[in-house]
Write a protein that holds these residues in place. Structure first.
Motif, PDB file in Angstrom:
ATOM      1  N   UNK A 290       0.831  -1.192   0.000  1.00 40.78           N
ATOM      2  CA  UNK A 290       0.000   0.000   0.000  1.00 40.78           C
ATOM      3  C   UNK A 290       0.871   1.251   0.000  1.00 40.78           C
ATOM      4  N   UNK A 291       0.345   2.327  -0.580  1.00 45.94           N
ATOM      5  CA  UNK A 291       0.948   3.641  -0.386  1.00 45.94           C
ATOM      6  C   UNK A 291       0.664   4.062   1.057  1.00 45.94           C
ATOM      7  N   UNK A 292       1.702   4.406   1.808  1.00 46.11           N
ATOM      8  CA  UNK A 292       1.540   4.676   3.232  1.00 46.11           C
ATOM      9  C   UNK A 292       0.788   5.977   3.508  1.00 46.11           C
ATOM     10  N   UNK A 293       0.781   6.899   2.545  1.00 46.36           N
ATOM     11  CA  UNK A 293       0.080   8.165   2.756  1.00 46.36           C
ATOM     12  C   UNK A 293      -1.412   8.025   2.517  1.00 46.36           C
ATOM     13  N   UNK A 294      -1.791   7.330   1.456  1.00 48.24           N
ATOM     14  CA  UNK A 294      -3.193   7.289   1.037  1.00 48.24           C
ATOM     15  C   UNK A 294      -3.885   5.958   1.315  1.00 48.24           C
ATOM     16  N   UNK A 295      -3.127   4.906   1.592  1.00 45.21           N
ATOM     17  CA  UNK A 295      -3.601   3.514   1.672  1.00 45.21           C
ATOM     18  C   UNK A 295      -4.125   3.009   0.334  1.00 45.21           C
ATOM     19  N   UNK A 296      -3.724   3.649  -0.750  1.00 42.31           N
ATOM     20  CA  UNK A 296      -4.040   3.105  -2.069  1.00 42.31           C
ATOM     21  C   UNK A 296      -3.234   1.842  -2.285  1.00 42.31           C
ATOM     22  N   UNK A 297      -3.885   0.791  -2.788  1.00 44.05           N
ATOM     23  CA  UNK A 297      -3.203  -0.478  -3.037  1.00 44.05           C
ATOM     24  C   UNK A 297      -2.344  -0.350  -4.289  1.00 44.05           C
ATOM     25  N   UNK A 298      -1.027  -0.528  -4.122  1.00 43.06           N
ATOM     26  CA  UNK A 298      -0.095  -0.365  -5.243  1.00 43.06           C
ATOM     27  C   UNK A 298       0.246  -1.688  -5.909  1.00 43.06           C
ATOM     28  N   UNK A 299       0.295  -2.780  -5.137  1.00 40.55           N
ATOM     29  CA  UNK A 299       0.676  -4.074  -5.716  1.00 40.55           C
ATOM     30  C   UNK A 299       0.102  -5.194  -4.879  1.00 40.55           C
ATOM     31  N   UNK A 300      -0.086  -6.327  -5.558  1.00 39.98           N
ATOM     32  CA  UNK A 300      -0.628  -7.522  -4.920  1.00 39.98           C
ATOM     33  C   UNK A 300       0.184  -8.710  -5.428  1.00 39.98           C
ATOM     34  N   UNK A 301       0.914  -9.384  -4.515  1.00 45.85           N
ATOM     35  CA  UNK A 301       1.748 -10.531  -4.887  1.00 45.85           C
ATOM     36  C   UNK A 301       1.073 -11.809  -4.422  1.00 45.85           C
ATOM     37  N   UNK A 302       0.873 -12.738  -5.345  1.00 44.83           N
ATOM     38  CA  UNK A 302       0.109 -13.957  -5.070  1.00 44.83           C
ATOM     39  C   UNK A 302       1.017 -15.073  -4.571  1.00 44.83           C
ATOM     40  N   UNK A 303       0.738 -15.576  -3.380  1.00 46.47           N
ATOM     41  CA  UNK A 303       1.477 -16.710  -2.830  1.00 46.47           C
ATOM     42  C   UNK A 303       0.957 -18.010  -3.425  1.00 46.47           C
ATOM     43  N   UNK A 304       1.738 -19.093  -3.330  1.00 44.81           N
ATOM     44  CA  UNK A 304       1.297 -20.362  -3.911  1.00 44.81           C
ATOM     45  C   UNK A 304       0.288 -21.110  -3.061  1.00 44.81           C
ATOM     46  N   UNK A 305      -0.049 -20.590  -1.883  1.00 45.46           N
ATOM     47  CA  UNK A 305      -0.959 -21.305  -0.987  1.00 45.46           C
ATOM     48  C   UNK A 305      -1.600 -20.306  -0.024  1.00 45.46           C
ATOM     49  N   UNK A 306      -2.522 -20.812   0.765  1.00 46.96           N
ATOM     50  CA  UNK A 306      -3.124 -20.031   1.846  1.00 46.96           C
ATOM     51  C   UNK A 306      -2.308 -20.276   3.109  1.00 46.96           C
ATOM     52  N   UNK A 307      -1.751 -19.204   3.661  1.00 41.96           N
ATOM     53  CA  UNK A 307      -0.903 -19.304   4.845  1.00 41.96           C
ATOM     54  C   UNK A 307      -1.763 -19.073   6.084  1.00 41.96           C
ATOM     55  N   UNK A 308      -1.659 -19.914   7.107  1.00 40.51           N
ATOM     56  CA  UNK A 308      -2.410 -19.655   8.341  1.00 40.51           C
ATOM     57  C   UNK A 308      -2.084 -18.279   8.907  1.00 40.51           C
ATOM     58  N   UNK A 309      -3.053 -17.710   9.596  1.00 39.92           N
ATOM     59  CA  UNK A 309      -2.863 -16.384  10.177  1.00 39.92           C
ATOM     60  C   UNK A 309      -1.657 -16.382  11.114  1.00 39.92           C
ATOM     61  N   UNK A 310      -0.740 -15.425  10.903  1.00 41.70           N
ATOM     62  CA  UNK A 310       0.449 -15.318  11.735  1.00 41.70           C
ATOM     63  C   UNK A 310       0.317 -14.198  12.743  1.00 41.70           C
ATOM     64  N   UNK A 311       1.422 -13.922  13.420  1.00 38.73           N
ATOM     65  CA  UNK A 311       1.410 -12.924  14.484  1.00 38.73           C
ATOM     66  C   UNK A 311       2.223 -11.683  14.115  1.00 38.73           C
ATOM     67  N   UNK A 312       3.555 -11.784  14.199  1.00 38.01           N
ATOM     68  CA  UNK A 312       4.390 -10.595  14.096  1.00 38.01           C
ATOM     69  C   UNK A 312       5.549 -10.801  13.133  1.00 38.01           C
ATOM     70  N   UNK A 313       6.132  -9.678  12.714  1.00 42.25           N
ATOM     71  CA  UNK A 313       7.303  -9.733  11.847  1.00 42.25           C
ATOM     72  C   UNK A 313       8.105  -8.452  11.936  1.00 42.25           C
ATOM     73  N   UNK A 314       9.250  -8.464  11.286  1.00 45.09           N
ATOM     74  CA  UNK A 314      10.106  -7.273  11.214  1.00 45.09           C
ATOM     75  C   UNK A 314      10.628  -7.127   9.800  1.00 45.09           C
ATOM     76  N   UNK A 315      10.844  -5.875   9.404  1.00 47.10           N
ATOM     77  CA  UNK A 315      11.420  -5.574   8.101  1.00 47.10           C
ATOM     78  C   UNK A 315      12.880  -5.191   8.301  1.00 47.10           C
ATOM     79  N   UNK A 316      13.764  -5.808   7.519  1.00 45.28           N
ATOM     80  CA  UNK A 316      15.205  -5.569   7.613  1.00 45.28           C
ATOM     81  C   UNK A 316      15.676  -4.966   6.288  1.00 45.28           C
ATOM     82  N   UNK A 317      15.935  -3.650   6.260  1.00 54.38           N
ATOM     83  CA  UNK A 317      16.312  -3.019   4.992  1.00 54.38           C
ATOM     84  C   UNK A 317      17.684  -3.434   4.492  1.00 54.38           C
ATOM     85  N   UNK A 318      18.519  -3.955   5.368  1.00 55.55           N
ATOM     86  CA  UNK A 318      19.887  -4.304   4.959  1.00 55.55           C
ATOM     87  C   UNK A 318      20.056  -5.795   4.724  1.00 55.55           C
ATOM     88  N   UNK A 319      18.976  -6.545   4.717  1.00 52.11           N
ATOM     89  CA  UNK A 319      19.085  -7.998   4.604  1.00 52.11           C
ATOM     90  C   UNK A 319      18.815  -8.410   3.168  1.00 52.11           C
TER      91      UNK A 319
END
Length: 469
Positions: A440-469
């Motif tokens: 999503x665009x963080x300012x407007x919440x307009x959906x910019x892209x949608x990436x399709x996974x190969x399956x349905x993933x069970x609902x998860x909890x938490x994550x972190x973004x690592x810009x240098x990884x």
């Protein structure tokens, strides 16, 4: 095709693992987005017998890597003692699941007391020194390779600090170059140990101790530049009840005492001194949004629930019968604590239901304006909400039959505005019976892209973004 429900897909076991799979993308992922989002959560609910609670599924990591507008996906189970025992048909004692009967009693006898707590580290993750660690709420964390998600082995601090419970929610403060957490040590005087882990280090430094008054179930804490806030709700832990082999996991030790009130403990971040310790009308909280200082007061934003019914509402029997519809909504509240007087003021900052909140990394522990979270107050979907915490207004994104998980805001490296960037959020589409990663665009919440996974993933909890990884 008839619509699948969130209960059918979001809490259904996924055994398939994929490695470095390129995801088909509709829309445009910004070219500047370069890094990796790693998420944690349950992936299997049926190994070794059905588990009782959403919190007890076997840990599965999910990795989304971004480069040049493309997204690569890997998912892998943690190979732990809990995983191996479950594969062998022997469930482990977890949050609300316990092996009952003679088999559990025999384990107690063999261990000469309660067996070791679970190493099913399915809650969150952290970078500790140069190691990546999956976390749960007991101090049996699991190191993993951040590129392949392969399990490395059990992680433990070698610093002499002993606790029996641990937060899976480090507050990462890049302004001070450290993460802040806590652990709970049971004894004649049960205490919370509040500590820091300097960036680049794999050792804890104790900031201070707080004598517990429940003790209470504390899932998360908050941090300002000069203070740490530990909020102790009246969901109390009965340690003696946990000493019985027939207790159904940790949840069997919990009881809510509405007469006790909710305690807000404010510590000096340098000295560890308790500078304020007021008790307010009772409420329960899983997650803090952010905290900062203004005009000599500590400002604390959090998601408050009227009581602790949310814990039982997330049992799998409840979720599989009604999905999230039966779960109470949490609401964003702001508490202002004056350390000079101990006085507390509060007000509701957003009328809608919200959970799993995050703020832009640059304003964590600082005065901020925008928070992003999962919008929860509509049947048949979970949305994305962007709250203006100063104005008390909100922008929302909804799509019928789509369940959005925890969002992560990633700021554009050369951006100036607090909300310049994107929001990343996995979402389960019950019509397509697939999980998508939404951008999503963080300012407007307009959906910019949608990436399709190969399956349905069970609902998860938490994550972190690592810009240098």
């Amino acid at each position: 095709m008839s619509r699948s429900t969130a209960a059918q897909l979001g809490f259904r076991t996924l055994t398939e693992e994929r490695v470095e799979e390129s995801l088909p993308v509709s829309g445009t992922v910004p070219a500047w987005l370069s890094g990796t989002l790693i998420r944690n959560g349950p992936g299997r609910f049926d190994a070794g017998g059905d588990v009782n609670h959403w919190f007890d599924g076997l840990a599965m990591l999910r990795r989304y890597s971004f480069e040049d507008g493309e997204i690569e996906y890997t998912n892998r189970f943690l190979r732990t003692e809990a995983h191996d025992r479950a594969e062998a048909g022997e469930p482990t004692r977890q949050f609300a699941t316990g092996a009952s009967g003679l088999s559990e009693l025999r384990r107690w006898i063999r261990a000469l007391g309660p067996p070791e707590p679970t190493d099913n580290a399915n809650v969150h993750l952290a970078r500790i020194g140069d190691r990546f660690v999956a976390q749960t709420e007991v101090p049996r964390w699991i190191e993993f390779d951040p590129h392949t998600l392969e399990t490395v082995g059990e992680f433990s601090f070698e610093d002499g600090v002993s606790t029996q419970m641990a937060t899976a929610h480090f507050v990462v403060d890049d302004h001070r170059g450290e993460s802040v957490g806590y652990g709970l040590s049971f004894g004649r005087r049960t205490e919370y140990y509040v500590y820091r882990v300097p960036h680049g280090s794999d050792q804890r430094e104790v900031i201070g101790r707080v004598t517990a008054e429940g003790p209470g179930y504390v899932h998360d804490i908050a941090v300002t530049p000069n203070h740490v806030v530990l909020l102790e709700p009246p969901l109390h832990i009965d340690v003696l009840r946990g000493l019985a082999p027939w207790t159904e996991g940790f949840a069997g030790m919990l009881s809510y005492d509405a007469d006790a009130g909710t305690r807000i403990v404010v510590l000096d971040r340098e000295t560890g001194e308790i500078v304020a310790d007021p008790t307010v009308d009772p409420f329960f909280v899983f997650h803090h949004v952010n905290a900062f200082e203004r005009d000599g007061t500590v400002v604390l934003d959090l998601v408050a629930f009227e009581d602790a019914d949310i814990v039982d509402a997330l049992a799998l029997e409840e979720l599989r019968s009604g999905g999230f519809a039966g779960a109470p909504d949490g609401h964003l509240y702001r508490y202002r604590v004056d350390p000079r007087t101990g006085e507390v003021a509060d007000d509701r900052r957003h009328p809608g239901g919200i959970e799993l909140p995050t703020v832009p990394p640059a304003v964590r522990t600082k005065p901020y304006r925008y928070a992003y979270g999962q919008a929860t107050d509509r049947a048949g979907a979970n949305g994305l909400v962007k709250v203006d915490a100063e104005a008390g207004t909100a922008t929302e994104w909804w799509e019928d039959g789509t369940y959005v998980e925890e969002p992560r805001m990633v700021q554009r490296p050369d951006g100036d505005a607090e909300d310049e960037g994107v929001v990343l959020a996995p979402a389960l589409d019950t019509d397509a019976e697939r999980t998508y990663l939404l951008v999503f665009d963080a300012e407007t919440l307009q959906l910019r892209a949608r990436a399709r996974l190969p399956h349905a993933v069970p609902f998860g909890f938490h994550g972190r973004y690592f810009p240098d990884l």
